[in-house]
Design a protein around this motif. Sequence first.
Motif, short mmCIF file in Angstrom:
data_model
loop_
_atom_site.label_atom_id
_atom_site.label_comp_id
_atom_site.label_asym_id
_atom_site.label_seq_id
_atom_site.Cartn_x
_atom_site.Cartn_y
_atom_site.Cartn_z
N PRO A 201 -40.30 -48.98 -12.57
CA PRO A 201 -39.35 -49.88 -13.25
C PRO A 201 -39.29 -49.60 -14.74
O PRO A 201 -40.32 -49.32 -15.38
CB PRO A 201 -39.95 -51.27 -12.97
CG PRO A 201 -40.79 -51.10 -11.75
CD PRO A 201 -41.35 -49.71 -11.83
N VAL A 202 -38.09 -49.68 -15.31
CA VAL A 202 -37.95 -49.42 -16.74
C VAL A 202 -38.83 -50.39 -17.52
O VAL A 202 -39.02 -51.55 -17.13
CB VAL A 202 -36.48 -49.53 -17.21
CG1 VAL A 202 -35.65 -48.41 -16.60
CG2 VAL A 202 -35.90 -50.90 -16.89
N VAL A 203 -39.37 -49.90 -18.62
CA VAL A 203 -40.33 -50.69 -19.39
C VAL A 203 -39.71 -51.98 -19.91
O VAL A 203 -40.42 -52.98 -20.14
CB VAL A 203 -40.89 -49.83 -20.55
CG1 VAL A 203 -39.80 -49.54 -21.58
CG2 VAL A 203 -42.10 -50.49 -21.19
N GLU A 204 -38.38 -52.02 -20.06
CA GLU A 204 -37.73 -53.22 -20.60
C GLU A 204 -37.92 -54.45 -19.72
O GLU A 204 -37.86 -55.58 -20.23
CB GLU A 204 -36.21 -52.97 -20.76
CG GLU A 204 -35.86 -52.05 -21.91
CD GLU A 204 -35.82 -50.57 -21.52
OE1 GLU A 204 -35.16 -49.79 -22.22
OE2 GLU A 204 -36.45 -50.21 -20.49
N VAL A 205 -38.18 -54.27 -18.42
CA VAL A 205 -38.36 -55.43 -17.56
C VAL A 205 -39.61 -56.21 -17.97
O VAL A 205 -39.73 -57.42 -17.70
CB VAL A 205 -38.42 -55.02 -16.08
CG1 VAL A 205 -39.76 -54.38 -15.72
CG2 VAL A 205 -38.15 -56.21 -15.16
N GLU A 206 -40.54 -55.54 -18.64
CA GLU A 206 -41.77 -56.22 -19.05
C GLU A 206 -41.52 -57.27 -20.13
O GLU A 206 -42.36 -58.13 -20.38
CB GLU A 206 -42.79 -55.18 -19.53
CG GLU A 206 -43.21 -54.23 -18.40
CD GLU A 206 -44.10 -53.09 -18.86
OE1 GLU A 206 -44.65 -53.18 -19.99
OE2 GLU A 206 -44.25 -52.11 -18.11
#
Length: 510
Positions: A306-311
């Motif tokens: 998953p792209v880091v932005e979801v964090e």
Amino acid sequence: MSYKGLYHLFYQYNPKGAVWGNIVWAHSVSTDLINWTPLDQAISPSQPSDINGCWSGSTTILNGTKPAILYTGIDQFNHQVQNLAYPKNLSDPFLRDWIKSKKNPVMEPTSINMINASSFRDPTSGWLGKDGHWRVIVGSKRDTRGIAILYRSKDFINWIEAKHPLYSSKGTGMWECPDFYPVLKFSSIGVDTSLNNDDVRHVLKVSLDDKKHDYYLIGSYDDGKDNFVPDKGFQNTSEFFLRYDYGKYYASKTFFDDQKNRRILLGWVNESSTVADDIKKGWSGIHTIPRAIWLHKSGKQLVQWPVVEVEKLRVNLVNLPPKVLKGGELLQINGVTAAQADVEISFEVNNIGEAEVLDNWTDPQILCSQKGSSVKSGLGPFGLLVFASKGLQEFTSVFFRIFRYQHKNLVLFCSDQSRSSLNKDNDMTTYGTFIDVDVVHEKLSLRSLIDHSVVESFGGEGKACITARVYPTLAINDKAQLYAFNNGTTDVKINRLSAWSMKKAQLNGN
């Protein structure tokens, strides 16, 4: 695509209903791939070449500055043809308005190439050859042979079909939504779609209409002969057959994100509910969380994460200390909104000699169905119970099970929906795959993104992915519970367990 600091997502949409029909290109934009704002439709039927529907296609950034869309139109004869559109105003970063080429259709099936007019769709993003000419492929079939038809153009307007396809494969049926792109051999960094040198391999992905799954091949692109040479073909009955995702996942597409030098993968996840239920709730179909995708260091498969932005959506971290999970033990994970969570767990297996012996090779999905989370063995099943109701009348299990096969350790990765809902009208198929992890020397990791009706699970640090759609009747909202479990007879150790509640992303302006 990425354009002037914004991400643009174009997607098939029915403005008149919750199920398929009246297809147009909807359009949303984002600054972070997570929070999205809808704009007006980008493309809708208006010409003879698309009057019966504007179907799937791709965007290409021409000369680094000018986006162009190639898309499949259904013409006045209900034939599938390829059309071109470009922005009306390049200074508008939202690209709200699109103009269709007066030369549409720019590609169409002909009797010469013996392509059926109902099997000619979904052009890819374009790439530049060393001769400076653009190439794209269009999905098709001839009888049961799946084909990636190759076209070339000097100007992206006038297209000529090549004498030979980029690649084809007998017995695979219609190839939908093809994708073709390079990946670096020794780095997770993404590269521009036109790059071709000694440092890259190429990936050809197709959505097989007959199977409704996305398959991919890794190989080499000979830009002199304009053909793709895979390491292993689709006919190969390899133990590790290559799919992006072993659950509900189809019609995916990648793009090169030049903002962060990565290749991003987006996929469509259809429903497990009935059409009547879809109409009742007023919508159907979702996109997965965008994933970064790259070539594993072995060179034999892709890795997704998953792209880091979801964090950015993570809140209220719950960390559990390392713990031995005894055979038959169920461990509730408290302090997390279990219906909307991000969970990372890592297992250590020590008593490998307790693994069950697998005498005959079996399709992993069938094996997961036969040996679900309630069937004990020496090592496993162990993993997570998500969307679990109080009393466990409902739950979805994502788990590992370890076998001994031909003197080697074999890890089975499953997502079991068989008890996910009391509503038996839902599709509750169990999914699974074998995953290439050396459990003697490596930890066995699992990450699950949980969001009300979807579970996206990543096993072995992204070596295998399974997406599930579930519709519990009891385990909803604050009634959902989350557990780690070990239903094997042998203890396993949880080395790490971190879980976060997830904030709601901004979707459709809400």
